[in-house]
Design a protein around this motif. Structure first.
Motif, PDB file in Angstrom:
ATOM      1  N   ALA A 263       4.659   7.656   2.309  1.00 25.25           N
ATOM      2  CA  ALA A 263       4.967   9.082   2.129  1.00 25.25           C
ATOM      3  C   ALA A 263       5.864   9.581   3.256  1.00 25.25           C
ATOM      4  CB  ALA A 263       3.672   9.893   2.071  1.00 25.25           C
ATOM      5  N   VAL A 264       5.590   9.144   4.482  1.00 24.14           N
ATOM      6  CA  VAL A 264       6.428   9.532   5.612  1.00 24.14           C
ATOM      7  C   VAL A 264       7.818   8.919   5.472  1.00 24.14           C
ATOM      8  CG1 VAL A 264       6.685   9.376   8.118  1.00 24.14           C
ATOM      9  CG2 VAL A 264       4.435   9.832   7.123  1.00 24.14           C
ATOM     10  N   ARG A 265       7.888   7.694   4.933  1.00 23.86           N
ATOM     11  CA  ARG A 265       9.187   7.050   4.724  1.00 23.86           C
ATOM     12  C   ARG A 265      10.052   7.853   3.753  1.00 23.86           C
ATOM     13  NH1 ARG A 265       7.391   2.520   3.861  1.00 23.86           N
ATOM     14  NH2 ARG A 265       7.830   1.617   5.900  1.00 23.86           N
ATOM     15  N   ARG A 266       9.448   8.402   2.709  1.00 24.14           N
ATOM     16  CA  ARG A 266      10.217   9.224   1.767  1.00 24.14           C
ATOM     17  C   ARG A 266      10.787  10.453   2.464  1.00 24.14           C
ATOM     18  NH1 ARG A 266       6.078   7.376  -1.728  1.00 24.14           N
ATOM     19  NH2 ARG A 266       4.762   9.197  -1.316  1.00 24.14           N
ATOM     20  N   ARG A 267      10.020  11.020   3.376  1.00 26.04           N
ATOM     21  CA  ARG A 267      10.508  12.165   4.151  1.00 26.04           C
ATOM     22  C   ARG A 267      11.686  11.751   5.033  1.00 26.04           C
ATOM     23  NH1 ARG A 267       6.305  15.127   8.112  1.00 26.04           N
ATOM     24  NH2 ARG A 267       5.711  16.291   6.236  1.00 26.04           N
ATOM     25  N   ALA A 268      11.512  10.658   5.762  1.00 30.12           N
ATOM     26  CA  ALA A 268      12.568  10.208   6.671  1.00 30.12           C
ATOM     27  C   ALA A 268      13.845   9.857   5.917  1.00 30.12           C
ATOM     28  CB  ALA A 268      12.075   9.006   7.486  1.00 30.12           C
ATOM     29  N   GLU A 269      13.695   9.134   4.811  1.00 29.79           N
ATOM     30  CA  GLU A 269      14.872   8.744   4.032  1.00 29.79           C
ATOM     31  C   GLU A 269      15.570   9.949   3.435  1.00 29.79           C
ATOM     32  OE1 GLU A 269      13.319   5.952   1.239  1.00 29.79           O
ATOM     33  OE2 GLU A 269      13.385   4.256   2.651  1.00 29.79           O
ATOM     34  N   ALA A 270      14.816  10.971   3.078  1.00 29.84           N
ATOM     35  CA  ALA A 270      15.434  12.183   2.541  1.00 29.84           C
ATOM     36  C   ALA A 270      16.390  12.792   3.559  1.00 29.84           C
ATOM     37  CB  ALA A 270      14.352  13.194   2.159  1.00 29.84           C
ATOM     38  N   ILE A 271      16.024  12.710   4.828  1.00 29.76           N
ATOM     39  CA  ILE A 271      16.857  13.287   5.886  1.00 29.76           C
ATOM     40  C   ILE A 271      18.047  12.387   6.194  1.00 29.76           C
ATOM     41  CG2 ILE A 271      16.895  13.967   8.313  1.00 29.76           C
ATOM     42  CD1 ILE A 271      13.877  14.674   7.966  1.00 29.76           C
ATOM     43  N   THR A 272      17.790  11.106   6.399  1.00 26.49           N
ATOM     44  CA  THR A 272      18.883  10.212   6.781  1.00 26.49           C
ATOM     45  C   THR A 272      19.873  10.024   5.632  1.00 26.49           C
ATOM     46  OG1 THR A 272      17.503   8.294   6.234  1.00 26.49           O
ATOM     47  CG2 THR A 272      17.525   9.025   8.530  1.00 26.49           C
ATOM     48  N   ASP A 273      19.382  10.009   4.393  1.00 22.42           N
ATOM     49  CA  ASP A 273      20.299   9.909   3.248  1.00 22.42           C
ATOM     50  C   ASP A 273      21.229  11.113   3.177  1.00 22.42           C
ATOM     51  OD1 ASP A 273      19.107   7.534   2.580  1.00 22.42           O
ATOM     52  OD2 ASP A 273      18.026   8.294   0.828  1.00 22.42           O
ATOM     53  N   GLY A 274      20.770  12.243   3.708  1.00 21.49           N
ATOM     54  CA  GLY A 274      21.599  13.449   3.730  1.00 21.49           C
ATOM     55  C   GLY A 274      22.572  13.494   4.884  1.00 21.49           C
ATOM     56  N   GLY A 275      22.564  12.453   5.715  1.00 18.24           N
ATOM     57  CA  GLY A 275      23.547  12.364   6.789  1.00 18.24           C
ATOM     58  C   GLY A 275      23.102  12.911   8.128  1.00 18.24           C
ATOM     59  N   ALA A 276      21.831  13.302   8.255  1.00 19.22           N
ATOM     60  CA  ALA A 276      21.344  13.856   9.516  1.00 19.22           C
ATOM     61  C   ALA A 276      20.516  12.824  10.266  1.00 19.22           C
ATOM     62  CB  ALA A 276      20.500  15.108   9.257  1.00 19.22           C
ATOM     63  N   VAL A 277      20.447  12.951  11.565  1.00 20.06           N
ATOM     64  CA  VAL A 277      19.539  12.155  12.378  1.00 20.06           C
ATOM     65  C   VAL A 277      18.134  12.726  12.192  1.00 20.06           C
ATOM     66  CG1 VAL A 277      18.911  11.521  14.742  1.00 20.06           C
ATOM     67  CG2 VAL A 277      21.316  11.516  14.031  1.00 20.06           C
ATOM     68  N   ALA A 278      17.164  11.855  11.933  1.00 20.10           N
ATOM     69  CA  ALA A 278      15.803  12.290  11.603  1.00 20.10           C
ATOM     70  C   ALA A 278      14.871  12.092  12.790  1.00 20.10           C
ATOM     71  CB  ALA A 278      15.276  11.526  10.393  1.00 20.10           C
ATOM     72  N   ILE A 279      14.256  13.189  13.226  1.00 20.85           N
ATOM     73  CA  ILE A 279      13.324  13.154  14.348  1.00 20.85           C
ATOM     74  C   ILE A 279      11.989  13.737  13.882  1.00 20.85           C
ATOM     75  CG2 ILE A 279      12.847  13.982  16.680  1.00 20.85           C
ATOM     76  CD1 ILE A 279      15.174  12.064  16.624  1.00 20.85           C
TER      77      ILE A 279
END
Length: 648
Positions: free
Chosen positions: A87-103
């Motif tokens: 579930a956390v991976r889906r959150r992280a990928e949503a951000i990085t796929d959008g071109g942002a650095v995910a923290i």
């Protein structure tokens, strides 16, 4: 539109092995779209949309590191649990796929309960009671502190393994790591009496797990001369911390629980004037947060020494905030008003009063159904919107963008409706931002807005589709007697001129503790009233506000000539005052006053229209039932979509 090529905020920035596409950061926040401690698909959808809007870095919030830092509703992400990694991976990928650095920001609440209750005893550096809690916390033993270090280590490792680029440690807003940093809260005489010791150990433990991935530290300037963690404290502590346990960047904000999300009364970024001082003290990348809205303020922060500028609610109001700002198209940004309503109530998840596209789980938008007063017919043609308040303008904007011919009518000389009235009150000008935005968008779309006159029945007959957005009117509260009496509506229109001649102001609230009575009080005080008395049949003052708005209101009032008279109503007036009656025991008393301001029920104001042949009529917003800004805007959008699909 400005020349975005000259904007410092548009420049890329290297951070911990990553390149941010610009200097704009979506700082930590959350929508509570979390079930049993795990992010849901709705959560991932929110972060995906935000990242697609162009932020350089996105920091997720609401992520706890230990069981004793959770709330019964379990809407905080439980980062220590390996079973939620997918579930956390889906959150992280949503951000990085959008071109942002995910923290991923990680927090232990310590002695703070969020006002939500807890199954577990609150803990802290010492048994020092939080001003926001009724009881002192359990002081952590050395062994318990070391378990906290391990909790952060495990949670950071899980977050990075799930796809986050790095982590941010929440050492601000009065939470556990901040409690150890505070000279007032940390009264220990062991190794953790060194205020940086716990945070330094957490950084070292995490670095051993995630290697070179970015580790940020968020700190906040706590209010009050004796807070124990003011600006001077941070300027002393941050260089020591960086030397003891190097980290990647520092994120500086302000406030504690109930003040760190500032309301409309905060009109400029609180730390803007302190950036140069922080820059001189801190040698690592500096992220400055809170209260940033305008390009001018962001550019000033960067020119003063900040490397990055962060904000949260502006991205909730408009997920394309970064893209539009970088492009120099500030006029197109749907603005955060600072109302602290939808984003702070979590019913059931975080929303935004001015953004109808931010809906609850399972809904692509905020649910809204316009009231149908006449069935759609087969006639095609333009749409008439009656009312240029937020509901009517939102409807017209949506129609205009779809290429539908639409005309807006309002008998008032200016747009804004009830929101314009609310914006007249002291400390409530934030509402004017959304009014100005809608007005400007209508102008840019070429939508015709006719003010100062109401259309005749003959004129309306030419429009096959009509949307009523005519708002509400305040009922007059009947109080017999001689004293000059005004409705809260009339008072807001004239308080700057009226109060100098009637300096003793009494406000009769309706008992619901909402902004009508509060704005009358604050406006009277702002105009120089010598005495203000709020009388309410309810059991207190400002009881209808969110905790953030109520706390910040009360922080503005110390020293003001204000008296609150609860559980009381006004039975009559005299030439120089009021007759009062207690609603429980019936005891009567008098009060000297020069003017009485009454808060009456808001009643729908809807003209009776007889539909022409084939003509559809829908009603939205307060003219259906008076409610909040969120309802008006969502129903205005929904009405446009409804009449836009009417068969032609």
């Amino acid at each position: 539109m400005t020349d975005h090529g000259k904007l410092a905020l548009a420049a890329p920035f290297a951070l911990g092995g990553h390149t941010l596409r610009n200097r704009l950061v979506a700082t930590a926040h959350a929508t509570a779209a979390v079930a049993a401690g795990a992010p849901t698909d709705a959560d991932a959808a929110y972060w995906r949309r935000l990242a697609q809007g162009g932020a350089g870095m996105v920091i997720t919030g609401g992520t706890a590191v230990a069981l004793d830092s959770t709330v019964p509703q379990r809407y905080l992400t439980e980062a220590w649990r390996p079973e939620i990694k997918d579930a956390v991976r889906r959150r992280a990928e949503a951000i990085t796929d959008g071109g942002a650095v995910a923290i991923a920001q990680l927090v232990h609440l310590g002695r703070e309960t969020l006002g939500a209750g807890t199954y577990y005893p609150p803990v802290s550096a010492a048994a020092v009671r939080s001003p926001r809690e009724a009881s002192a916390p359990h002081p952590l033993s050395v062994e318990e502190v070391r378990r906290v270090v391990d909790a952060f280590r495990i949670s950071a490792a899980n977050s990075v393994q799930a796809g986050f680029d790095g982590v941010e440690l929440h050492a601000g807003h009065g939470y556990l790591l901040a409690q150890f940093l505070s000279r007032v809260n940390n009264t220990r005489d062991d190794e953790y009496g060194d205020r940086i010791a716990l945070l330094a150990q957490v950084i070292e433990a995490i670095r051993g797990e995630i290697g070179g991935h970015p580790i940020g530290v968020r700190v906040s300037v706590e209010p009050g001369d004796n807070s124990g963690l003011g600006l001077d404290d941070l300027i002393e502590l941050l260089p020591r911390l960086a030397a003891a346990s190097p980290f990647t960047y520092v994120n500086v904000t302000t406030g504690v629980r109930n003040t760190y999300v500032p309301g409309m009364a905060t009109t400029r970024p609180p730390l803007l004037g302190s950036v140069a001082r922080l820059r001189a003290a801190v040698g690592l990348p500096l992220l400055i947060s809170q209260g940033f809205r305008s390009t001018a303020d962001i550019e000033r922060a960067l020119s003063s020494g900040a490397d990055l500028v962060g904000m949260a609610r502006p991205f909730m109001a408009d997920p394309d905030f970064a893209r539009k700002t970088v492009a120099g198209d500030e006029r197109a940004i749907r603005p955060c008003t600072g109302c602290n309503e939808g984003c702070r109530t979590f019913e059931p998840t975080g929303s935004c009063s001015v953004n109808p596209e931010l809906g609850p789980p399972g809904s692509p938008t905020r649910p809204a159904i316009p009231l149908q007063l006449a069935r759609p017919g087969s006639r095609g043609g333009p749409v008439a919107v009656l009312g240029a308040g937020p509901a009517g303008m939102e409807c017209a904007m949506t129609l205009g963008r779809a290429g539908t011919e639409v005309v807006v009518f309002d008998p008032a000389p200016e747009v804004g409706g009830q929101a314009r009235l609310a914006a007249l009150g002291a400390h409530r000008a934030g509402w004017q931002k959304i009014i100005d935005h809608q007005r400007d968008q209508l102008a840019d779309l070429g939508v015709r807005v006719v003010l100062g006159t109401a259309p005749t029945a003959a004129e309306l007959a030419a429009y096959p589709r009509i949307v009523l957005a005519t708002g509400a009117r305040e009922a007059v509260v009947s109080v017999p007697g001689e004293l000059h009496t005004l409705t809260s509506t009339d008072f807001l229109h004239q308080y700057t001129d009226a109060v100098p001649h009637t300096p003793r102001v009494a406000v009769l609230d309706d008992g619901f503790g909402w902004w009508q009575g509060i704005s009358a009080v604050e406006s009277a005080l702002a105009a120089g009233a010598s005495e203000v008395t709020l009388i309410t049949p309810g059991n207190g003052f400002a009881t209808g506000l969110s905790p953030e708005n109520r706390t910040q209101l009360m922080n503005r009032l110390p020293g003001a000539p204000l008296r609150i008279v609860p559980l009381t109503t006004v039975t009559a007036t005299t030439s120089d005052g009021l007759r009062l009656r207690h609603v429980l025991d019936g005891r009567e008393s008098t009060l000297a006053a020069d003017v009485l301001v009454t808060v009456g029920e808001r009643l729908p104001h809807r003209p009776e229209l007889t539909p022409a042949q084939g003509q559809s009529i829908h009603a939205v917003g307060d003219c259906v039932v008076p409610r909040r800004m969120a309802h008006a805007i969502a129903e205005g959008r929904a009405a446009a979509e409804t009449v836009g699909v009417t068969p032609l």
